[in-house]
Design a protein around this motif. Structure first.
Motif, PDB file in Angstrom:
ATOM      1  N   ASP A  82     140.506  65.246  -4.376  1.00  0.00           N
ATOM      2  CA  ASP A  82     141.476  66.102  -3.714  1.00  0.00           C
ATOM      3  C   ASP A  82     140.916  67.520  -3.656  1.00  0.00           C
ATOM      4  N   HIS A  83     140.305  67.862  -2.551  1.00  0.00           N
ATOM      5  CA  HIS A  83     139.700  69.169  -2.334  1.00  0.00           C
ATOM      6  C   HIS A  83     138.667  69.453  -3.429  1.00  0.00           C
ATOM      7  N   CYS A  84     138.973  70.285  -4.382  1.00  0.00           N
ATOM      8  CA  CYS A  84     137.998  70.657  -5.410  1.00  0.00           C
ATOM      9  C   CYS A  84     138.283  69.986  -6.748  1.00  0.00           C
ATOM     10  N   ARG A  85     139.143  68.967  -6.743  1.00  0.00           N
ATOM     11  CA  ARG A  85     139.511  68.268  -7.982  1.00  0.00           C
ATOM     12  C   ARG A  85     139.330  66.763  -7.806  1.00  0.00           C
ATOM     13  N   THR A  86     139.146  66.085  -8.931  1.00  0.00           N
ATOM     14  CA  THR A  86     139.069  64.625  -8.928  1.00  0.00           C
ATOM     15  C   THR A  86     140.032  64.086  -9.975  1.00  0.00           C
ATOM     16  N   PHE A  87     140.912  63.190  -9.562  1.00  0.00           N
ATOM     17  CA  PHE A  87     141.841  62.514 -10.465  1.00  0.00           C
ATOM     18  C   PHE A  87     141.331  61.096 -10.673  1.00  0.00           C
ATOM     19  N   ASN A  88     141.321  60.645 -11.916  1.00  0.00           N
ATOM     20  CA  ASN A  88     140.836  59.308 -12.220  1.00  0.00           C
ATOM     21  C   ASN A  88     141.844  58.589 -13.117  1.00  0.00           C
ATOM     22  N   PHE A  89     142.333  57.449 -12.655  1.00  0.00           N
ATOM     23  CA  PHE A  89     143.210  56.580 -13.437  1.00  0.00           C
ATOM     24  C   PHE A  89     142.409  55.313 -13.708  1.00  0.00           C
ATOM     25  N   SER A  90     142.373  54.849 -14.957  1.00  0.00           N
ATOM     26  CA  SER A  90     141.624  53.624 -15.230  1.00  0.00           C
ATOM     27  C   SER A  90     142.315  52.782 -16.293  1.00  0.00           C
ATOM     28  N   TYR A  91     141.994  51.499 -16.239  1.00  0.00           N
ATOM     29  CA  TYR A  91     142.518  50.533 -17.198  1.00  0.00           C
ATOM     30  C   TYR A  91     141.370  49.633 -17.632  1.00  0.00           C
ATOM     31  N   LYS A  99     143.497  55.305 -19.152  1.00  0.00           N
ATOM     32  CA  LYS A  99     142.953  56.666 -19.170  1.00  0.00           C
ATOM     33  C   LYS A  99     143.383  57.399 -17.907  1.00  0.00           C
ATOM     34  N   PHE A 100     143.603  58.667 -18.070  1.00  0.00           N
ATOM     35  CA  PHE A 100     143.828  59.561 -16.938  1.00  0.00           C
ATOM     36  C   PHE A 100     142.971  60.788 -17.176  1.00  0.00           C
ATOM     37  N   SER A 101     142.256  61.231 -16.149  1.00  0.00           N
ATOM     38  CA  SER A 101     141.485  62.460 -16.299  1.00  0.00           C
ATOM     39  C   SER A 101     141.549  63.282 -15.019  1.00  0.00           C
ATOM     40  N   LEU A 102     141.422  64.577 -15.211  1.00  0.00           N
ATOM     41  CA  LEU A 102     141.373  65.546 -14.129  1.00  0.00           C
ATOM     42  C   LEU A 102     140.084  66.332 -14.292  1.00  0.00           C
ATOM     43  N   THR A 103     139.312  66.397 -13.224  1.00  0.00           N
ATOM     44  CA  THR A 103     138.055  67.131 -13.249  1.00  0.00           C
ATOM     45  C   THR A 103     138.052  68.142 -12.118  1.00  0.00           C
ATOM     46  N   ILE A 104     137.733  69.372 -12.450  1.00  0.00           N
ATOM     47  CA  ILE A 104     137.489  70.379 -11.413  1.00  0.00           C
ATOM     48  C   ILE A 104     136.018  70.213 -11.043  1.00  0.00           C
ATOM     49  N   ASN A 105     135.766  69.949  -9.781  1.00  0.00           N
ATOM     50  CA  ASN A 105     134.429  69.560  -9.350  1.00  0.00           C
ATOM     51  C   ASN A 105     133.358  70.610  -9.642  1.00  0.00           C
ATOM     52  N   ALA A 106     133.734  71.875  -9.757  1.00  0.00           N
ATOM     53  CA  ALA A 106     132.759  72.921 -10.093  1.00  0.00           C
ATOM     54  C   ALA A 106     132.298  72.816 -11.549  1.00  0.00           C
ATOM     55  N   ASP A 110     133.489  69.273 -17.809  1.00  0.00           N
ATOM     56  CA  ASP A 110     134.646  69.824 -18.518  1.00  0.00           C
ATOM     57  C   ASP A 110     135.951  69.222 -18.008  1.00  0.00           C
ATOM     58  N   SER A 111     136.067  67.920 -18.079  1.00  0.00           N
ATOM     59  CA  SER A 111     137.292  67.280 -17.609  1.00  0.00           C
ATOM     60  C   SER A 111     138.380  67.377 -18.676  1.00  0.00           C
ATOM     61  N   ILE A 112     139.598  67.138 -18.236  1.00  0.00           N
ATOM     62  CA  ILE A 112     140.759  67.107 -19.121  1.00  0.00           C
ATOM     63  C   ILE A 112     141.329  65.699 -18.987  1.00  0.00           C
ATOM     64  N   GLY A 113     141.608  65.055 -20.105  1.00  0.00           N
ATOM     65  CA  GLY A 113     142.095  63.695 -19.996  1.00  0.00           C
ATOM     66  C   GLY A 113     142.965  63.277 -21.151  1.00  0.00           C
ATOM     67  N   ILE A 114     143.615  62.146 -20.957  1.00  0.00           N
ATOM     68  CA  ILE A 114     144.410  61.530 -22.006  1.00  0.00           C
ATOM     69  C   ILE A 114     144.098  60.037 -21.992  1.00  0.00           C
ATOM     70  N   LYS A 115     143.986  59.464 -23.177  1.00  0.00           N
ATOM     71  CA  LYS A 115     143.673  58.042 -23.320  1.00  0.00           C
ATOM     72  C   LYS A 115     144.748  57.400 -24.182  1.00  0.00           C
ATOM     73  N   LYS A 116     145.202  56.216 -23.771  1.00  0.00           N
ATOM     74  CA  LYS A 116     146.185  55.465 -24.550  1.00  0.00           C
ATOM     75  C   LYS A 116     145.624  54.085 -24.864  1.00  0.00           C
ATOM     76  N   THR A 117     145.526  53.773 -26.149  1.00  0.00           N
ATOM     77  CA  THR A 117     145.147  52.443 -26.597  1.00  0.00           C
ATOM     78  C   THR A 117     146.224  51.956 -27.550  1.00  0.00           C
ATOM     79  N   ARG A 118     146.849  50.868 -27.195  1.00  0.00           N
ATOM     80  CA  ARG A 118     147.960  50.288 -27.977  1.00  0.00           C
ATOM     81  C   ARG A 118     148.960  51.374 -28.375  1.00  0.00           C
ATOM     82  N   ASP A 119     148.956  51.836 -29.628  1.00  0.00           N
ATOM     83  CA  ASP A 119     149.940  52.820 -30.092  1.00  0.00           C
ATOM     84  C   ASP A 119     149.355  54.219 -30.260  1.00  0.00           C
ATOM     85  N   LEU A 120     148.167  54.461 -29.762  1.00  0.00           N
ATOM     86  CA  LEU A 120     147.486  55.723 -29.993  1.00  0.00           C
ATOM     87  C   LEU A 120     147.283  56.479 -28.678  1.00  0.00           C
TER      88      LEU A 120
END
Length: 135
Positions: A82-91, A99-106, A110-120
């Motif tokens: 999306d323009h200068c950003r990349t969103f990634n959803f994965s299973y 997993k979900f991550s947001l990366t500013i393409n520049a 230095d991406s920002i993300g969150i990961k969920k495994t079972r209860d964590l």
């Protein structure tokens, strides 16, 4: 002795298909096999999503013949540029991990993300606890 076979087909720069098989030549049995699909969803490049998935062959120990129904999905990724950003959803099915991550393409490292495994839930990227201050 084993025989490795890799087939790849890339009809466009955004679309690819690959297939891998390793066969034991002494026993005539299939050791490993997987295939990967990558393709865009949507006609307008500004609004396209990219989907990538991998399936692996999981035969039963007693099976001697190849059965196409024994392929199981391992991973599924959905990416939106999306323009200068990349969103990634994965299973990841074997790890039961989302997993979900947001990366500013520049700043691709230095991406920002969150990961969920079972209860964590875990923050990843520049917000995780091991990040160092950047100047």
């Amino acid at each position: 002795n084993s025989l490795n076979t890799d087939l790849s087909y890339t009809p466009t720069k955004n679309q690819s298909y690959s297939f891998h098989v390793t066969q034991d030549l002494n026993k005539g049995s299939l050791q490993t096999s997987y295939f990967t699909l990558k393709f865009p969803y949507g006609d307008d490049p500004d609004y396209q999503w990219f989907i990538k998935t991998q399936f692996i062959y999981v035969p039963t120990p007693s099976s001697k013949t190849f059965n196409m129904n024994k392929y199981e999905m391992q991973t599924l990724s959905i990416v939106k540029n999306d323009h200068c950003r990349t969103f990634n959803f994965s299973y990841n099915k074997p790890l039961e991990e989302f997993k979900f991550s947001l990366t500013i393409n520049a700043f691709p490292k230095d991406s920002i993300g969150i990961k969920k495994t079972r209860d964590l839930y875990k923050l990843e990227g520049i917000l995780d606890e091991s990040s160092k201050e950047r100047l």
